[in-house]
Design an enzyme around this catalytic site. Structure first.
Site, mmCIF file in Angstrom:
data_model
loop_
_atom_site.group_PDB
_atom_site.id
_atom_site.type_symbol
_atom_site.label_atom_id
_atom_site.label_comp_id
_atom_site.label_asym_id
_atom_site.label_seq_id
_atom_site.Cartn_x
_atom_site.Cartn_y
_atom_site.Cartn_z
ATOM 1 N N ASN A 9 95.750 -4.501 -94.954
ATOM 2 C CA ASN A 9 95.716 -5.468 -93.867
ATOM 3 C C ASN A 9 96.455 -6.709 -94.370
ATOM 4 O OD1 ASN A 9 94.982 -7.290 -91.898
ATOM 5 N ND2 ASN A 9 92.791 -7.292 -92.416
ATOM 6 N N LYS A 11 96.831 -9.424 -92.815
ATOM 7 C CA LYS A 11 96.264 -10.657 -92.222
ATOM 8 C C LYS A 11 97.412 -11.568 -91.762
ATOM 9 C CE LYS A 11 92.168 -9.913 -94.977
ATOM 10 N NZ LYS A 11 90.987 -10.446 -95.627
ATOM 11 N N HIS A 95 87.733 -6.819 -87.160
ATOM 12 C CA HIS A 95 87.675 -7.339 -88.531
ATOM 13 C C HIS A 95 86.748 -8.558 -88.572
ATOM 14 C CE1 HIS A 95 88.856 -9.291 -92.259
ATOM 15 N NE2 HIS A 95 89.240 -8.096 -92.649
ATOM 16 N N GLU A 97 86.986 -11.362 -89.855
ATOM 17 C CA GLU A 97 87.608 -12.665 -89.573
ATOM 18 C C GLU A 97 87.779 -12.867 -88.071
ATOM 19 O OE1 GLU A 97 90.842 -11.935 -92.205
ATOM 20 O OE2 GLU A 97 89.497 -12.147 -93.918
ATOM 21 N N GLU A 167 83.328 -3.069 -94.459
ATOM 22 C CA GLU A 167 83.762 -4.239 -95.217
ATOM 23 C C GLU A 167 82.635 -5.274 -95.212
ATOM 24 O OE1 GLU A 167 88.376 -4.242 -95.163
ATOM 25 O OE2 GLU A 167 87.703 -5.359 -93.430
ATOM 26 N N GLY A 173 87.844 -11.437 -99.271
ATOM 27 C CA GLY A 173 88.641 -12.654 -99.436
ATOM 28 C C GLY A 173 88.399 -13.415 -100.722
ATOM 29 N N SER A 213 87.604 -7.136 -101.395
ATOM 30 C CA SER A 213 87.929 -7.402 -102.811
ATOM 31 C C SER A 213 88.200 -6.123 -103.611
ATOM 32 C CB SER A 213 86.829 -8.229 -103.482
ATOM 33 O OG SER A 213 86.829 -9.554 -102.988
HETATM 34 P P1 13P Z 1 90.503 -8.563 -99.519
HETATM 35 O O1 13P Z 1 90.870 -7.239 -100.171
HETATM 36 O O2 13P Z 1 91.556 -9.605 -99.734
HETATM 37 O O3 13P Z 1 89.137 -9.011 -99.897
HETATM 38 O O4 13P Z 1 90.499 -8.305 -97.937
HETATM 39 C C1 13P Z 1 89.927 -7.137 -97.472
HETATM 40 C C2 13P Z 1 90.092 -7.044 -96.014
HETATM 41 O O5 13P Z 1 89.686 -7.935 -95.290
HETATM 42 C C3 13P Z 1 90.755 -5.845 -95.464
HETATM 43 O O6 13P Z 1 90.661 -5.805 -94.088
#
Ligand code: 13P
Length: 256
Positions: A9, A11, A95, A97, A167, A173, A213
């Site tokens: 992803n 983002k 997601h 976020e 997740e 993050g 992570s």
């Molecule tokens: P990180 O691997 O940066 O923690 O992000 C994971 C994520 O949100 C995948 O959708």
């Protein structure tokens, strides 16, 4: 399940130029992968150029969000018709976020899942408990509710096109804490049982990816856990050299 899914992803990172450079390198890597279903989820502005670049490759491309209506007065939104028109294979939905900053709910995600399936795209449905829910010992209740509502109304026939990404919000993050492997395995086992409750034997066919992570130190351990059918990676895959190491290692290790 014999496919192992690995995706990233992006983002809100990467311009079209940056994304093109990355994708050209990824195409070379993908040619050597035999055991992995590889996908990337770029931002909307890069989707058309990246789709063109990956024509005749095995890389699947997905969008990070969409509206459930085919068209309408929804300024700033993008529709399933539009994503279908540009050949998207996957659409990432719910997601954390998006839930946190844009008020996405399980109910709106459910409408989007149904719309994605109607247009032949695979919904990648993200679920996860936050740190308060984990502290209060209601992780499983939270996840079960997310699955029930996000997948509401789907037939066993439809659900085989769905993928789940587990997740945990507290693991995602810069400020996230990587989850213990034992915890990930326990939760994936729980999700598998819940999917079987909901969709009988078809619940066995739904890939459950892990994300939050995932990095060069822990990806291998996570990949070997029971009921982990793939990895969904943010930061550790944004640098193509870092992703190359992860993909090459997984390709040589994954045999399920
Ligand atoms: P990180 O691997 O940066 O923690 O992000 C994971 C994520 O949100 C995948 O959708």
């Amino acid at each position: 399940m014999n496919k192992f899914w690995v995706g990233t992803n992006w983002k809100m990172t990467k311009t079209i130029a940056e994304g093109s450079f990355y994708t050209k390198e990824l195409k070379k890597i993908a040619e050597k992968l035999s055991n992995i279903e590889l996908f990337i989820i770029p931002s909307h502005t890069s989707l058309v150029s990246i789709k063109e670049l990956t024509e005749n490759s095995k890389i699947h491309i997905g969008a990070q969000n969409m509206h459930w209506e085919s068209e309408g007065a929804y300024t700033g939104e993008i529709s399933p018709t539009m994503l279908h028109e540009i050949g998207m294979n996957i659409v990432e939905l719910g997601h954390s976020e998006r839930r946190q900053y844009y008020n996405e709910t399980d109910e709106s995600i459910n409408k989007k899942v149904i719309a994605a399936l109607k247009y032949g795209m695979k919904p990648l449905v993200c679920i996860g408990e936050n740190s308060t829910q984990k502290k209060n010992n209601i992780s499983k209740e939270t996840l079960a509710a997310q699955l029930i509502v996000c997948l509401k109304g789907l037939t066993a026939e439809q659900v085989k096109h769905v993928m789940i990404a587990y997740e945990p919000v507290w693991a995602i993050g810069e400020d996230g804490t990587p989850a213990d492997a034992a915890y990930v395995e326990e939760i994936h086992g729980f999700l598998r049982e819940k999917l079987k409750d909901l969709f009988d034997s078809k619940g066995n066919d739904i890939p459950i990816l892990y994300g939050g992570s995932v990095n060069k130190e822990n990806f291998l351990e996570y990949s070997k856990l029971q009921d982990v059918n793939g990895l969904f990676i943010g930061r550790a895959a944004w640098d193509i050299e870092s992703f190359r190491v992860i993909l090459h290692t997984l390709n040589s290790q994954v045999y399920r």
